[in-house]
Design a protein around this motif. Structure first.
Motif, PDB file in Angstrom:
ATOM      1  N   TYR A  14      39.228  -2.375  56.263  1.00  0.00           N
ATOM      2  CA  TYR A  14      39.618  -1.672  55.042  1.00  0.00           C
ATOM      3  C   TYR A  14      41.091  -1.287  55.158  1.00  0.00           C
ATOM      4  O   TYR A  14      41.496  -0.675  56.155  1.00  0.00           O
ATOM      5  N   VAL A  15      41.882  -1.636  54.145  1.00  0.00           N
ATOM      6  CA  VAL A  15      43.310  -1.304  54.120  1.00  0.00           C
ATOM      7  C   VAL A  15      43.572  -0.424  52.901  1.00  0.00           C
ATOM      8  O   VAL A  15      43.272  -0.818  51.765  1.00  0.00           O
ATOM      9  N   HIS A  16      44.134   0.766  53.144  1.00  0.00           N
ATOM     10  CA  HIS A  16      44.331   1.731  52.058  1.00  0.00           C
ATOM     11  C   HIS A  16      45.787   1.761  51.614  1.00  0.00           C
ATOM     12  O   HIS A  16      46.674   2.124  52.385  1.00  0.00           O
ATOM     13  N   TRP A  17      46.012   1.365  50.355  1.00  0.00           N
ATOM     14  CA  TRP A  17      47.326   1.513  49.722  1.00  0.00           C
ATOM     15  C   TRP A  17      47.270   2.798  48.892  1.00  0.00           C
ATOM     16  O   TRP A  17      46.535   2.875  47.911  1.00  0.00           O
ATOM     17  N   PRO A  18      48.019   3.841  49.270  1.00  0.00           N
ATOM     18  CA  PRO A  18      47.761   5.173  48.741  1.00  0.00           C
ATOM     19  C   PRO A  18      48.487   5.527  47.442  1.00  0.00           C
ATOM     20  O   PRO A  18      48.341   6.648  46.958  1.00  0.00           O
ATOM     21  N   PHE A  19      49.237   4.598  46.873  1.00  0.00           N
ATOM     22  CA  PHE A  19      50.094   4.944  45.746  1.00  0.00           C
ATOM     23  C   PHE A  19      49.482   4.533  44.414  1.00  0.00           C
ATOM     24  O   PHE A  19      48.820   3.506  44.296  1.00  0.00           O
ATOM     25  N   CYS A  20      49.726   5.365  43.407  1.00  0.00           N
ATOM     26  CA  CYS A  20      49.291   5.100  42.035  1.00  0.00           C
ATOM     27  C   CYS A  20      50.453   5.360  41.078  1.00  0.00           C
ATOM     28  O   CYS A  20      51.365   6.135  41.384  1.00  0.00           O
ATOM     29  N   ALA A  21      50.400   4.736  39.905  1.00  0.00           N
ATOM     30  CA  ALA A  21      51.399   5.009  38.879  1.00  0.00           C
ATOM     31  C   ALA A  21      51.194   6.391  38.270  1.00  0.00           C
ATOM     32  O   ALA A  21      52.145   7.050  37.843  1.00  0.00           O
ATOM     33  N   SER A  22      49.933   6.835  38.225  1.00  0.00           N
ATOM     34  CA  SER A  22      49.618   8.189  37.748  1.00  0.00           C
ATOM     35  C   SER A  22      48.300   8.606  38.388  1.00  0.00           C
ATOM     36  O   SER A  22      47.530   7.769  38.850  1.00  0.00           O
ATOM     37  N   LYS A  23      48.047   9.904  38.403  1.00  0.00           N
ATOM     38  CA  LYS A  23      46.816  10.427  39.011  1.00  0.00           C
ATOM     39  C   LYS A  23      45.781  10.648  37.917  1.00  0.00           C
ATOM     40  O   LYS A  23      45.994  11.429  36.978  1.00  0.00           O
ATOM     41  N   CYS A  24      44.647   9.961  38.022  1.00  0.00           N
ATOM     42  CA  CYS A  24      43.587  10.145  37.032  1.00  0.00           C
ATOM     43  C   CYS A  24      42.973  11.536  37.190  1.00  0.00           C
ATOM     44  O   CYS A  24      42.791  12.011  38.320  1.00  0.00           O
ATOM     45  N   PRO A  25      42.628  12.199  36.091  1.00  0.00           N
ATOM     46  CA  PRO A  25      42.179  13.589  36.167  1.00  0.00           C
ATOM     47  C   PRO A  25      40.823  13.797  36.839  1.00  0.00           C
ATOM     48  O   PRO A  25      40.496  14.916  37.212  1.00  0.00           O
ATOM     49  N   TYR A  26      40.046  12.731  37.001  1.00  0.00           N
ATOM     50  CA  TYR A  26      38.726  12.841  37.644  1.00  0.00           C
ATOM     51  C   TYR A  26      38.766  12.451  39.114  1.00  0.00           C
ATOM     52  O   TYR A  26      37.780  12.595  39.827  1.00  0.00           O
ATOM     53  N   CYS A  27      39.916  11.966  39.597  1.00  0.00           N
ATOM     54  CA  CYS A  27      39.983  11.307  40.898  1.00  0.00           C
ATOM     55  C   CYS A  27      40.284  12.280  42.028  1.00  0.00           C
ATOM     56  O   CYS A  27      41.238  13.057  41.959  1.00  0.00           O
ATOM     57  N   ASP A  28      39.467  12.208  43.102  1.00  0.00           N
ATOM     58  CA  ASP A  28      39.732  13.001  44.299  1.00  0.00           C
ATOM     59  C   ASP A  28      40.035  12.106  45.494  1.00  0.00           C
ATOM     60  O   ASP A  28      39.971  12.544  46.640  1.00  0.00           O
ATOM     61  N   PHE A  29      40.365  10.836  45.239  1.00  0.00           N
ATOM     62  CA  PHE A  29      40.718   9.923  46.323  1.00  0.00           C
ATOM     63  C   PHE A  29      42.091  10.280  46.886  1.00  0.00           C
ATOM     64  O   PHE A  29      42.858  11.029  46.271  1.00  0.00           O
ATOM     65  N   ASN A  30      42.398   9.714  48.033  1.00  0.00           N
ATOM     66  CA  ASN A  30      43.702   9.936  48.653  1.00  0.00           C
ATOM     67  C   ASN A  30      44.737   9.044  47.960  1.00  0.00           C
ATOM     68  O   ASN A  30      45.095   7.975  48.450  1.00  0.00           O
ATOM     69  N   SER A  31      45.199   9.487  46.794  1.00  0.00           N
ATOM     70  CA  SER A  31      46.172   8.728  46.016  1.00  0.00           C
ATOM     71  C   SER A  31      47.354   9.614  45.669  1.00  0.00           C
ATOM     72  O   SER A  31      47.193  10.821  45.449  1.00  0.00           O
ATOM     73  N   HIS A  32      48.528   9.007  45.607  1.00  0.00           N
ATOM     74  CA  HIS A  32      49.772   9.763  45.456  1.00  0.00           C
ATOM     75  C   HIS A  32      50.696   9.056  44.470  1.00  0.00           C
ATOM     76  O   HIS A  32      50.769   7.826  44.448  1.00  0.00           O
ATOM     77  N   VAL A  33      51.396   9.855  43.679  1.00  0.00           N
ATOM     78  CA  VAL A  33      52.371   9.338  42.717  1.00  0.00           C
ATOM     79  C   VAL A  33      53.768   9.645  43.241  1.00  0.00           C
ATOM     80  O   VAL A  33      54.046  10.765  43.669  1.00  0.00           O
ATOM     81  N   ARG A  34      54.647   8.651  43.217  1.00  0.00           N
ATOM     82  CA  ARG A  34      56.020   8.818  43.682  1.00  0.00           C
ATOM     83  C   ARG A  34      56.994   8.438  42.574  1.00  0.00           C
ATOM     84  O   ARG A  34      56.752   7.494  41.830  1.00  0.00           O
ATOM     85  N   ARG A  35      58.100   9.183  42.481  1.00  0.00           N
ATOM     86  CA  ARG A  35      59.107   8.859  41.469  1.00  0.00           C
ATOM     87  C   ARG A  35      59.746   7.510  41.726  1.00  0.00           C
ATOM     88  O   ARG A  35      60.040   6.751  40.813  1.00  0.00           O
ATOM     89  N   GLU A  36      59.979   7.226  42.994  1.00  0.00           N
ATOM     90  CA  GLU A  36      60.576   5.947  43.383  1.00  0.00           C
ATOM     91  C   GLU A  36      59.523   5.081  44.058  1.00  0.00           C
ATOM     92  O   GLU A  36      58.693   5.588  44.803  1.00  0.00           O
TER      93      GLU A  36
END
Length: 387
Positions: A14-36
């Motif tokens: 399993y390979v985890h890419w932690p970045f998203c374009a935006s954070k969904c309001p229901y999501c508690d996964f390890n996801s992060h939004v970055r300006r750059e």
């Protein structure tokens, strides 16, 4: 390793890419939004180092599946995906028929990369559609339209031998009638596999804040149960029955990677916040990596891995995990494997009581499986058997 009770369940990465374009309001996964945008080359190099470390912990394995999850892996360039898959292929042998899945958002921009992902070695995509109408997609914080999602599904069908997509039900105002119609529409497009998740209010999410304030109302327990029943009936009728509590597939089209988890096989967890289960000379070891992406990156560049938690699982813990994972499957579990892992026998009186209540069934070969009536109360069934 060969003597471990579930050594025949496969070895996944399993390979985890932690970045998203935006954070969904229901999501508690390890996801992060970055300006750059993140430095993909730097992260790819770090993934390769952590893969090499995992291979040193679990040498000589044959990879039966790879899953690129997130976050939003379809934000990666195809070259980055290719570099990660090359690193896996250099660290272990990979089965010729290995299932290589990438999670993708069904936006037009990301769908344009599908040909590149196929060329890189991906042979299955899992699309986060979530709803089939624009109003509910907007309410769920999704960045695609229903039309865009269906266009992405069509593109996936052209490029990949296998594909699946996710839907969320029990959304605010969701009725069984509307869900049945939506589900029939989805089945016609999904062809072989659907993941169908009931909306739950997770701690720390924006939906939790709204729910507590009374600004978000989800279906009550009776309606949620009716929606569950509609899910089973509609999918069964279409020849896509549940093989796991939230996953439906035509025969032979199950997600092989997820079956590694549910059958209690081994898997390496790579990337920020990933979890792994590796069998070593010490026994079965649970591993977790640093969740924060940039902190993980620094750890890997310094130490060669981002592991922050390591636990050798005892017999009781292994037995509990085996039940928790295996009873999610409609095929159920082999009690003999539970005994081999935990060192104890499941209580026949508890089994008889659960069978009498219609919550589990016992197959002629001795396997125990949760029934359709038992799945809505799965946690209670598992707790009862594990006691």
């Amino acid at each position: 390793m060969s003597t471990h009770p579930t050594s025949d369940a496969g070895f996944g990465v399993y390979v985890h890419w932690p970045f998203c374009a935006s954070k969904c309001p229901y999501c508690d996964f390890n996801s992060h939004v970055r300006r750059e945008p993140p430095d993909e080359a730097r992260f790819a190099a770090a993934f390769a180092r952590e893969i090499a470390h995992a291979a040193a912990l679990a040498p000589g394995r044959r990879v039966t599946s790879v899953f690129l999850g997130g976050g939003t892996p379809s934000l990666m360039r195809p070259q980055t995906v290719g570099a990660i898959l090359d690193a896996i292929g250099g660290a272990w042998s990979v089965a010729p028929d290995a299932e290589i899945t990438l999670e993708a958002n069904p936006t037009s921009v990301e769908a344009e990369r599908f040909a590149g992902y196929r060329a890189a070695g991906v042979n299955r995509v899992s699309l986060g559609v979530q709803a089939m109408n624009d109003a509910d997609l907007k309410a769920l914080g999704r960045m695609h339209s229903a039309q865009e999602a269906m266009a992405a599904v069509a593109i996936a069908a052209r490029h990949f031998e296998r594909y699946s997509f996710d839907l969320i039900y029990a959304r605010p105002g969701h009725t069984p009638q509307a869900w049945a119609a939506e589900l029939e529409q989805a089945i016609a497009r999904a062809v072989e596999h659907l993941s169908l998740y009931q909306l739950t209010i997770e701690p720390g999410t924006w939906f939790e804040t709204l729910h507590r304030a009374g600004k978000l109302v989800i279906p009550d327990a009776d309606t949620a149960r009716a929606l569950w029943d509609v899910t089973q009936e509609t999918c069964d009728k279409a020849g896509m029955p549940a093989y796991e509590i939230s996953n439906h597939a035509r025969p032979g089209a199950q997600s092989r990677h997820n079956l590694v988890y549910w059958r209690y096989g081994e898997y390496a967890g790579i990337g920020p916040g990933a979890h792994g289960r590796i069998v070593t000379n010490e026994g079965r070891v649970a591993l977790s990596t640093e969740r924060h992406p940039e902190t993980w990156l620094g750890l890997v560049e310094r130490d060669g891995n981002g592991i922050v938690e390591r636990e050798v699982l005892g017999a009781e813990a292994q037995g509990d995990e085996f039940l928790l994972m295996g009873l999610r499957l409609t095929e159920g579990i082999d009690p003999a494997r539970f005994t081999a892992l935990s060192g104890r026998v499941l209580d026949p009186r508890r089994i008889s009581a659960l069978v009498a209540d219609g919550l589990i069934r016992q197959h002629p070969d001795g396997r125990l499986a949760v029934t359709a009536e038992g799945f809505p109360v799965l946690d209670a069934v598992v707790a009862d058997l594990a006691a």
